[in-house]
Design a protein around this motif. Structure first.
Motif, PDB file in Angstrom:
ATOM      1  N   THR A  28       0.798  -1.610  -0.084  1.00 52.95           N
ATOM      2  CA  THR A  28      -0.159   0.230  -0.184  1.00 52.95           C
ATOM      3  C   THR A  28       0.698   1.277   0.221  1.00 52.95           C
ATOM      4  O   THR A  28       0.396   2.132  -1.285  1.00 52.95           O
ATOM      5  CB  THR A  28      -0.746  -0.070   1.721  1.00 52.95           C
ATOM      6  OG1 THR A  28      -1.415  -1.097   1.193  1.00 52.95           O
ATOM      7  CG2 THR A  28      -1.506   1.305   0.873  1.00 52.95           C
ATOM      8  N   ARG A  74       1.086   3.444  -3.081  1.00 56.61           N
ATOM      9  CA  ARG A  74       0.137   4.700  -3.046  1.00 56.61           C
ATOM     10  C   ARG A  74       0.865   6.354  -2.917  1.00 56.61           C
ATOM     11  O   ARG A  74       0.338   7.611  -2.651  1.00 56.61           O
ATOM     12  CB  ARG A  74      -0.694   5.095  -1.645  1.00 56.61           C
ATOM     13  CG  ARG A  74      -1.939   4.300  -1.297  1.00 56.61           C
ATOM     14  CD  ARG A  74      -2.785   4.460  -1.851  1.00 56.61           C
ATOM     15  NE  ARG A  74      -3.112   2.851  -3.519  1.00 56.61           N
ATOM     16  CZ  ARG A  74      -3.675   3.104  -4.547  1.00 56.61           C
ATOM     17  NH1 ARG A  74      -4.189   4.632  -4.322  1.00 56.61           N
ATOM     18  NH2 ARG A  74      -4.078   2.390  -4.973  1.00 56.61           N
ATOM     19  N   SER A 132     -13.621  11.823   2.085  1.00 57.84           N
ATOM     20  CA  SER A 132     -13.134  11.818   0.841  1.00 57.84           C
ATOM     21  C   SER A 132     -12.450  10.154   0.898  1.00 57.84           C
ATOM     22  O   SER A 132     -11.665   9.748   0.130  1.00 57.84           O
ATOM     23  CB  SER A 132     -11.150  12.465   0.396  1.00 57.84           C
ATOM     24  OG  SER A 132     -10.691  11.907   1.606  1.00 57.84           O
ATOM     25  N   ILE A 133     -12.631   9.154   2.046  1.00 59.95           N
ATOM     26  CA  ILE A 133     -12.050   8.103   2.211  1.00 59.95           C
ATOM     27  C   ILE A 133     -13.124   7.069   2.332  1.00 59.95           C
ATOM     28  O   ILE A 133     -13.094   5.880   2.416  1.00 59.95           O
ATOM     29  CB  ILE A 133     -10.968   7.186   2.486  1.00 59.95           C
ATOM     30  CG1 ILE A 133     -11.303   7.754   3.979  1.00 59.95           C
ATOM     31  CG2 ILE A 133      -9.575   8.135   2.179  1.00 59.95           C
ATOM     32  CD1 ILE A 133     -10.020   7.561   4.892  1.00 59.95           C
ATOM     33  N   TYR A 141     -14.222   4.132   0.400  1.00 56.55           N
ATOM     34  CA  TYR A 141     -13.728   2.215  -0.124  1.00 56.55           C
ATOM     35  C   TYR A 141     -13.927   1.777   1.800  1.00 56.55           C
ATOM     36  O   TYR A 141     -13.687   0.375   0.989  1.00 56.55           O
ATOM     37  CB  TYR A 141     -12.098   2.836   0.468  1.00 56.55           C
ATOM     38  CG  TYR A 141     -11.250   3.951  -1.052  1.00 56.55           C
ATOM     39  CD1 TYR A 141     -11.234   3.719  -1.779  1.00 56.55           C
ATOM     40  CD2 TYR A 141     -10.273   5.383   0.431  1.00 56.55           C
ATOM     41  CE1 TYR A 141     -10.891   4.511  -2.796  1.00 56.55           C
ATOM     42  CE2 TYR A 141     -10.181   5.581  -1.031  1.00 56.55           C
ATOM     43  CZ  TYR A 141     -10.409   5.838  -2.488  1.00 56.55           C
ATOM     44  OH  TYR A 141      -9.907   5.971  -3.499  1.00 56.55           O
ATOM     45  N   ASN A 160      -2.051  16.186  -2.000  1.00 54.41           N
ATOM     46  CA  ASN A 160      -0.976  14.795  -2.423  1.00 54.41           C
ATOM     47  C   ASN A 160      -0.385  14.841  -1.124  1.00 54.41           C
ATOM     48  O   ASN A 160      -0.627  13.770   0.114  1.00 54.41           O
ATOM     49  CB  ASN A 160      -0.335  14.798  -3.236  1.00 54.41           C
ATOM     50  CG  ASN A 160      -1.187  13.988  -4.217  1.00 54.41           C
ATOM     51  OD1 ASN A 160      -2.065  13.323  -4.544  1.00 54.41           O
ATOM     52  ND2 ASN A 160      -0.349  14.429  -5.472  1.00 54.41           N
ATOM     53  N   TYR A 215      -2.431  11.043   1.441  1.00 52.93           N
ATOM     54  CA  TYR A 215      -0.988   9.612   1.768  1.00 52.93           C
ATOM     55  C   TYR A 215      -2.215   9.305   2.797  1.00 52.93           C
ATOM     56  O   TYR A 215      -2.018   8.159   3.006  1.00 52.93           O
ATOM     57  CB  TYR A 215      -0.225  10.361   2.021  1.00 52.93           C
ATOM     58  CG  TYR A 215       0.593  10.584   0.766  1.00 52.93           C
ATOM     59  CD1 TYR A 215       0.084  10.125  -1.033  1.00 52.93           C
ATOM     60  CD2 TYR A 215       1.768  11.921   0.192  1.00 52.93           C
ATOM     61  CE1 TYR A 215       0.726  10.603  -2.073  1.00 52.93           C
ATOM     62  CE2 TYR A 215       2.575  12.228  -0.677  1.00 52.93           C
ATOM     63  CZ  TYR A 215       1.831  11.242  -2.085  1.00 52.93           C
ATOM     64  OH  TYR A 215       2.300  11.580  -2.921  1.00 52.93           O
ATOM     65  N   LYS A 251      -4.910   9.151   5.191  1.00 49.39           N
ATOM     66  CA  LYS A 251      -5.943   9.159   4.556  1.00 49.39           C
ATOM     67  C   LYS A 251      -6.198   7.585   3.691  1.00 49.39           C
ATOM     68  O   LYS A 251      -6.850   6.642   3.941  1.00 49.39           O
ATOM     69  CB  LYS A 251      -6.815  10.003   4.496  1.00 49.39           C
ATOM     70  CG  LYS A 251      -6.965  10.661   5.832  1.00 49.39           C
ATOM     71  CD  LYS A 251      -8.348  11.600   4.700  1.00 49.39           C
ATOM     72  CE  LYS A 251      -7.599  12.991   5.722  1.00 49.39           C
ATOM     73  NZ  LYS A 251      -8.732  14.301   5.223  1.00 49.39           N
ATOM     74  N   ARG A 252      -5.633   8.325   2.842  1.00 56.99           N
ATOM     75  CA  ARG A 252      -5.605   6.987   1.748  1.00 56.99           C
ATOM     76  C   ARG A 252      -4.355   5.720   1.981  1.00 56.99           C
ATOM     77  O   ARG A 252      -5.044   4.418   1.568  1.00 56.99           O
ATOM     78  CB  ARG A 252      -5.299   7.148   0.726  1.00 56.99           C
ATOM     79  CG  ARG A 252      -5.883   8.543  -0.799  1.00 56.99           C
ATOM     80  CD  ARG A 252      -5.672   8.823  -1.693  1.00 56.99           C
ATOM     81  NE  ARG A 252      -4.259   9.176  -1.470  1.00 56.99           N
ATOM     82  CZ  ARG A 252      -4.306  10.233  -1.903  1.00 56.99           C
ATOM     83  NH1 ARG A 252      -5.090  11.301  -1.236  1.00 56.99           N
ATOM     84  NH2 ARG A 252      -2.719  11.185  -1.887  1.00 56.99           N
ATOM     85  N   TYR A 301      -7.431   2.154   2.296  1.00 57.99           N
ATOM     86  CA  TYR A 301      -6.722   0.732   1.415  1.00 57.99           C
ATOM     87  C   TYR A 301      -5.750   0.078   3.136  1.00 57.99           C
ATOM     88  O   TYR A 301      -5.864  -1.571   2.516  1.00 57.99           O
ATOM     89  CB  TYR A 301      -5.811   1.510   0.569  1.00 57.99           C
ATOM     90  CG  TYR A 301      -6.042   2.179  -0.458  1.00 57.99           C
ATOM     91  CD1 TYR A 301      -6.940   0.938  -1.444  1.00 57.99           C
ATOM     92  CD2 TYR A 301      -6.101   3.455  -0.841  1.00 57.99           C
ATOM     93  CE1 TYR A 301      -6.816   1.533  -2.768  1.00 57.99           C
ATOM     94  CE2 TYR A 301      -7.045   3.886  -1.795  1.00 57.99           C
ATOM     95  CZ  TYR A 301      -7.199   2.908  -2.978  1.00 57.99           C
ATOM     96  OH  TYR A 301      -7.907   3.308  -3.825  1.00 57.99           O
TER      97      TYR A 301
END
Length: 687
Positions: free
Chosen positions: A315, A319, A545-546, A549, A592, A596, A598-599, A603
């Motif tokens: 990840t 990511r 924003s997440i 997912y 960005n 990062y 959070k994403r 994931y």
């Protein structure tokens, strides 16, 4: 003349008596010395077998994740019953045919070797038994002096008097050098043939048995012709002993052998930062010294989940898409036990071994707010408690200093918002007002209850995470919410054994109820609001924003400072913290950089728990569910366009109905009945 002959005869007799006398004294002395030597050997007992061995780390599923050895010397200890019988037979046949018959010294073989050396005029034949060679390998150098030979003989006596023949043979086969950095039959078997020592064929066993005589000269990789000749000599010797039938010699010699030259994985090849954490635990918490780790042949059983670790590394690699020096750290734990399931301390261990998951201390930003709002719950707040969100300047107690916190992008409700909204939207004004109202020292005490050990200060900005903490400690603190208020300390090692399986350490799991179970569940519901867009107001919830997912119940909180980006959150069986930033405290550059964490978190959580049971957070008996209007925290009516189920400790739930969208006839009647039941003074008080 006759006198002279008598004198000579008398002198001769005297010399004979003198020789006999001193011969008896010398013989007696030798016998007494030998008996004394035997008694000394017996009294001294078994010599300590300080054999350097490779330490192995295992993941939670039993797979090997790393090794620690002495300067490239690979050493493993196998019990004799796990060593192929042909290896044992071949070794005894070529090295010491009378091994099970003598007491450490083969005097017949010694005499034969001396005779051969005299005839040849130089040393051409060895006479050392397996016990002697074992003694030499364990305790002595290979220098050719009388002192070393005496020591070797003494150690040989002690070995023979203290250990069985099988124990000596086992020790010998586990310590003899087979070339190419391989000590012991298991290491040699893996290096040359890529298999365990109990899986060898006759051809492979006879080949390996020939190497110790000259590890370089008889290496089948360096000098295959020499090795093949030696192999045939060994097979012939085995046939003469009756260990094998003569017909097997030809087949074994002609068998095509494949040498894999299996190089062991480098230390820290798997989960290097996790292994670093294990080493720190060994030294700092379990007080196991470096020598024991490097040479002790320990078996260290860890909590690492290989699947979760792979997901974490994959990840992060996929990511973070830029090539800058931005760094990250991730810690994933089972909140119920404290087991650390995955850990990443940076983007590349070879480039930087600095373990940011353990060593870095960074400002947590809004990820610190849950501890504030738990403190608020302890002092009468609920999810519905309203406070006004607007630009505010706070005059400090010194009468001089002013403190003016700001919301992200200077957005404010300019109206009252609930505590549920304040946490989901990450409103800084609500947080600072609450901290000052409660008293900042209370937040410090609460954070300590959760296990935060980093230095904190009772200041207004502590509510916004202005004091640095570690990734591991913050993740573990969130685990208290996930575990119903119980704190379990981080665990990296579950068990340690020596090379023979004797347990040296066994972790005993325990947890402590450090916060109220009901309030812990209420906080989990508040943190789940991070992903619930029904709480949107002047801005969107921070998890918007997440949240698309996420496929299972989760709770969490993001946080940011100009230099740090965080996301910490949990499902019932896994809590994970992620930090992103620069080592030199450089400011984050763009969206960005700040996104990062959070994403990566989202994931990872989904990937780590894929195919795992979907669990819900367990509601305690002391908590009740209420349907409210999320915009004001009041009981929802049929007229409310948006409703949300929210949780409260029993007795703290809202009793006032929302009237912002009109009141239905049914609700109006209920309200009137309640008013009638109240006494005059209560009605006045309510008014």
């Amino acid at each position: 003349m006759k006198f002279w002959q008598i004198y000579k005869e008398a002198t001769k007799q005297q010399k004979i008596r003198w020789i006999k006398k001193w011969g008896l004294i010398a013989s007696g002395s030798l016998v007494l010395s030998f008996i004394g030597l035997l008694l000394l050997a017996k009294l001294m007992g078994p010599p300590a077998l300080l054999v350097p061995q490779t330490t192995i780390m295992y993941a939670a599923d039993g797979s090997k994740m790393g090794e620690i050895n002495n300067g490239g010397q690979n050493r493993y200890w196998l019990p004799l019953k796990k060593i192929d019988k042909d290896v044992i037979k071949a070794t005894i046949s070529i090295e010491d045919k009378s091994f099970y018959k003598h007491n450490g010294f083969d005097f017949k073989r010694i005499a034969g070797a001396l005779l051969a050396d005299i005839k040849a005029g130089s040393k051409v034949q060895g006479a050392s038994t397996i016990t002697q060679q074992y003694a030499r390998n364990l305790f002595l150098t290979h220098e050719k002096t009388w002192r070393r030979k005496f020591q070797e003989a003494f150690y040989t006596l002690r070995l023979e008097m203290s250990y069985s023949k099988d124990e000596i043979l086992e020790g010998y086969l586990n310590t003899i050098y087979y070339g190419h950095g391989s000590y012991g039959i298991q290491s040699a078997s893996r290096y040359y043939f890529g298999k365990n020592a109990e899986e060898l064929t006759l051809a492979e066993s006879s080949m390996l048995a020939g190497i110790p005589k000259g590890p370089s000269y008889y290496s089948p990789i360096l000098h295959e012709e020499n090795a093949k000749k030696r192999q045939e000599i060994i097979l012939t010797s085995m046939a003469e002993d009756g260990s094998i039938k003569k017909g097997k010699i030809k087949n074994a010699v002609s068998e095509k052998l494949t040498y894999v030259q299996e190089e062991d994985e480098e230390v820290a090849a798997v989960a290097p930062y996790f292994q670093d954490a294990v080493m720190r635990t060994l030294k700092k918490e379990l007080n196991i010294n470096t020598n024991s780790v490097q040479f002790g042949g320990l078996r260290i059983y860890t909590t690492l989940d290989p699947h979760m670790q792979e997901v974490a590394e994959h990840t992060i690699e996929n990511r973070i898409i830029d090539n800058s020096n931005i760094q990250t750290a991730l810690v994933a734990m089972d909140p119920r036990s404290g087991d650390v399931k995955a850990l990443v301390g940076g983007r590349n261990f070879k480039e930087s071994s600095f373990n940011r998951a353990l060593q870095a201390r960074r400002a947590p930003g809004s990820t610190f707010k849950p501890f504030l709002y738990y403190t608020a719950l302890e002092h009468g707040y609920t999810a519905s408690t309203p406070i006004k969100s607007e630009p505010t300047t706070f005059a400090m107690a010194d009468g001089v200093t002013n403190y003016k916190p700001k919301n992200f992008k200077n957005r404010y409700a300019n109206d009252f918002i609930t505590m549920a909204q304040a946490l989901a939207l990450s409103d800084n004004i609500y947080a600072v007002k609450t901290n000052l109202y409660l008293g900042p020292d209370k937040l410090v005490k609460t954070a300590k209850k959760f296990g935060i050990k980093s230095e904190l200060a009772g200041i207004p900005s502590l509510a916004l995470g202005s004091k640095a903490v570690g990734v591991l400690e913050l993740t573990n603190a969130y685990g208290v919410f996930a575990n119903g208020g119980k704190k379990a300390d981080p665990v990296f090692i579950t068990k340690i054994t020596d090379s023979k399986g004797e347990v040296l350490y066994q972790h005993e799991y325990e947890s402590e109820q450090v916060i109220d179970e009901n309030k812990a569940f209420v906080m989990t519901d508040l943190l789940a609001g991070t992903f619930d867009e029904k709480l949107n107001d002047y801005t969107s919830v921070t998890g918007s924003s997440i949240n698309h997912y996420l496929t299972r119940p989760m709770a969490g909180k993001s946080g940011s400072t100009p230099n740090d980006s965080w996301m910490v959150g949990y499902a019932p069986q896994l809590v994970t913290g992620v930090w992103v930033g620069y080592d030199n405290n450089e400011e984050l550059h763009d969206v960005n950089d700040t996104g990062y964490s959070k994403r990566i978190w989202a994931y990872f959580m989904e990937g780590a728990l894929k195919n795992k049971q979907i669990l819900s957070f367990e509601q305690p008996e002391g908590v009740t569910a209420v349907t409210i209007n999320p915009q004001n925290g009041k009981l929802a009516t049929e007229s409310c366009p948006v409703t949300r189920i929210s949780y409260y400790e029993k007795g703290t739930e809202p009793v006032e109905f929302c009237d912002e969208h009109g009141v239905s006839k049914e609700i109006k009647e209920k309200l009137e009945k309640k008013e009638e039941k109240k006494g005059f003074f209560k009605r006045i008080f309510s008014w």
